[in-house]
Design an enzyme around this catalytic site. Structure first.
Site, short mmCIF file in Angstrom:
data_model
loop_
_atom_site.label_atom_id
_atom_site.label_comp_id
_atom_site.label_asym_id
_atom_site.label_seq_id
_atom_site.Cartn_x
_atom_site.Cartn_y
_atom_site.Cartn_z
CG ASP A 67 13.30 0.11 10.72
OD1 ASP A 67 12.09 -0.01 10.48
OD2 ASP A 67 13.92 -0.67 11.47
CD GLU A 69 14.75 -3.26 14.64
OE1 GLU A 69 13.94 -3.83 15.39
OE2 GLU A 69 14.61 -3.19 13.41
CG HIS A 208 12.52 -8.14 12.79
ND1 HIS A 208 11.44 -7.30 12.92
CD2 HIS A 208 12.01 -9.32 12.35
CE1 HIS A 208 10.34 -7.93 12.60
NE2 HIS A 208 10.65 -9.15 12.24
CG ASP A 213 13.99 -3.97 9.07
OD1 ASP A 213 14.53 -4.92 8.48
OD2 ASP A 213 13.31 -4.10 10.11
#
Length: 660
Positions: A67, A69, A208, A213
């Site tokens: 994952d 960001e 987040h 995540d």
């Protein structure tokens, strides 16, 4: 005595047929002492391999759930700020990877609100070029898993390309797609990670942040794997086929694309009565049309359309501009039921300054030359009314709808007392004085919007200084709608005034793509191939060009078509070959407000990411309460665009009634 079933000969035996592929030698089981000696000479020891033998069992596959960001939604203008990954095999976690990444620029405030990652947190973090080798080594030889995999893998591929690192050929699994295949709306309302994690009782809830995540996605993946057992999906190959399955109804129509050629053009899906169902365009017709029959096309309405289609009509074009224009014209002419955009160009709205002694503003459907000053077009009534409200904030134009007489006087309204109207109905304002006010609007539409826009921006600044930020933002947005409309109108007028314009772009093979435009309408298109005289080809193209019948100075095409021509003309590399008349923009124009529009767009991008903008329905009946039973919820009705509830009157219709 029964023997285990075996083929009559091994696959490598003389005369073995070619369909024995997939057979392998194994040790057959022996049951009991009385079992036959299957190892006796001449006894073949082969059996047909199953999918479990040929495929890679999911329990033996190493997955890396990743994952990211980021600072935005596109790798073109955004960068990675954090990478989190979890390596799992056989349901067990065998490793984790997490690091912050310096994106090389400040993190937008709304991203910091969403993720909790600030610019200060990543100031000492390594850049992505230093992080990628470690992550790729961590994920080497595994299958990548992500929730909405195109987003995460797209950023990783773009980072590898920018850093000069080769992207390995990873197999991938998208848990969002897998959830759509395995879950129903009765179980979950959507397939967001925040919805799936509590549904599968994930030990880590999405926050987040990349590692949290990724951990939540691991639990979602294992929960989805439990749904695969009843379906008989036990191997990686079957899992890949499940996530990339093609609807059988689309697969059966794949033969419709066999005759479609390569190159730019327009394609038309036609139904049983040869009626157009869907019109589209592409730079490569064959590739685009064939994609409708692949796993990449997941829109349900396209599956329905292809089920009805009986044939595909391909219309090759000279270049992308001709293809886009022909698409617009076909959609406007036939209004195919499966096209959503550009079907009703006649529904555009205009703001009209009426042609009368004391003109006023009105929203109309058609632009009639000589019937006043027109601003637009606007895509919907909300945008048109927003522009009208902005004009009334700037100019004291009358807002009453009746036609005023020069001889019969009336009484002043509340707006006159507020100073927002000069009250020409009472004789307080002469015709000449009122005309000078209306001339500011006409000049803004034609060439100079400063007298119209400057008072609005001054009022925005004043409201912001007074701390009335909501009022300032509302007026700012109205002013932006007005500036965009004026800019659009002036751009269209500059092209409508040119009787003929010839444009050329290189085709990439030594030739030239040519377009002949008359009063904003594309009337001819062609390609002068390498080695051919461009001037000679252009002379032939002009002879066969369409003749426009529109009066001089007016658009000969729809607004959308003219804007396509403008965008094609403004692309880098486009050359102006010939022009009849004058191609120019009126000064001073809206160039001074480009910075203002950029600030408005930036502000829209930074709005509260947690804001809930859904329309909420109202109850059309109160809750029923029965003694000994819990309250039964009343029926809900979908609100009308005007905010009222259909089928109800009085206080409940206006929202004044109690909800229960």
């Amino acid at each position: 005595m029964l023997f285990p079933p075996v083929p009559p000969f091994p696959p490598d035996a003389p005369g073995a047929p070619p369909d024995r592929a997939g057979w392998q030698q194994v040790a057959l089981p022996v049951h009991g002492a009385a079992a036959p000696d299957v190892s006796a000479p001449g006894r073949p020891r082969y059996h047909q391999a199953t999918i479990d033998d040929l495929g890679t069992a999911l329990a033996e596959v190493t997955f890396v759930v990743v994952d990211l960001e980021t600072t935005g939604g596109s790798p073109k203008d955004s960068a990675i700020t954090e990478i989190g990954a979890v390596k799992v095999r056989g349901g067990q976690v065998i490793g984790e990877f997490q690091t912050l990444v310096d994106p090389g620029h400040a993190i937008p405030p709304y991203i910091s609100v969403l993720t909790g990652i600030t610019t200060m947190m990543v100031a000492a973090a390594p850049r992505i070029a230093a992080v990628l080798p470690g992550f790729l080594e961590f994920a080497r030889g595994t299958v990548l898993v992500a929730h909405n995999a195109p987003f995460d893998l797209g950023f990783l591929r773009a980072a590898c390309e920018a850093s000069g690192v080769a992207w390995p050929a990873f197999a991938s699994v998208d848990t969002a797609v897998l959830a759509r295949r395995l879950l129903t709306r009765d179980e979950v309302p959507n397939c967001k990670l925040g919805t799936l994690a509590p549904f599968f009782s994930a030990r880590t809830q999405p926050t987040h942040r990349a590692l949290d995540d990724a951990r939540a996605t691991v639990d979602v993946l294992h929960g989805l794997f439990e749904r695969l057992g009843p379906l008989g999906v036990t191997s990686l190959e079957e899992l890949t086929g499940l996530t990339r399955q093609v609807d059988p109804r689309r697969r059966r129509k794949r033969h419709l694309a066999e005759h479609v050629p390569h190159g730019p053009g327009v394609y038309v899906f036609r139904g049983p009565g040869d009626e157009p169902l869907y019109v589209g365009t592409s730079g490569d017709l064959r590739t685009r049309v064939r994609s409708y029959f692949s796993a990449g096309e997941q829109r349900s309405r396209m599956t329905e359309m292809i089920t009805l289609a009986e044939r595909i009509e391909a219309l090759p074009c000279a270049h992308d501009l001709e293809a886009a224009v022909r698409e617009l014209r076909l959609i406007a002419q036939h209004k195919p039921r499966y096209n959503k955009r550009s079907r009703f160009p006649e529904r555009a709205l205009w703001v009209r300054l009426t042609d009368e002694p004391f003109p006023r503003l009105s929203v109309v459907r058609r632009e009639v030359p000589g019937a006043g000053t027109f601003l637009g077009p606007f895509p919907d009534r909300r945008a048109a009314e927003s522009a009208v409200a902005a004009v009334h904030e700037s100019l004291p134009l009358r807002q009453c709808t009746g036609r005023l007489s020069l001889t019969v006087l009336g009484s002043a309204c509340a707006l006159a007392g507020m100073g927002r109207c000069g009250a020409p109905c009472t004789g307080a304002q002469s015709r000449e004085e009122y005309a000078s006010v209306a001339e500011v609007f006409a000049a803004a539409v034609d060439h100079d919007p400063r007298g119209l826009i400057a008072p609005l921006l001054e009022r925005v600044e004043r409201l912001a200084t007074e701390g009335r930020y909501e009022d300032a933002a509302e007026l700012r947005d109205r002013a932006a709608v007005l500036v965009r409309a004026v800019r659009r109108r002036q751009r269209l007028a500059s092209l409508a005034a040119v009787p003929e314009l010839v444009l050329a772009r290189p085709d990439g093979e030594g030739g030239w793509q040519l377009s002949v435009v008359r009063n904003g309408r594309l009337v001819a298109a062609g390609v002068a191939v390498r080695g051919r005289s461009v001037r000679g080809y252009l002379a032939d193209l002009r002879v066969t060009a369409e003749t426009t019948t529109t009066p001089e100075g007016e658009l000969a095409a729809t607004v959308e078509e003219t804007e396509l021509v403008l965008r094609w003309m403004e692309k880098p590399g486009t050359r102006l070959v010939d022009v009849t008349g004058t191609l120019a923009s009126r000064t001073p124009g809206t160039g001074d407000y480009s910075g203002f529009l950029a600030l408005v767009e930036a502000g829209r991008a930074e709005r509260d990411p947690f804001a809930d903008n859904r329309a909420l329905g109202t109850r059309s009946q109160p809750d029923r309460v029965t003694p000994g039973r819990p309250p039964e919820p009343g029926r809900r009705s979908r609100p009308r665009p005007d905010g009222r509830t259909p089928g109800r009157r009085g206080r409940s219709a206006t929202g004044l009634a109690s909800p229960s």
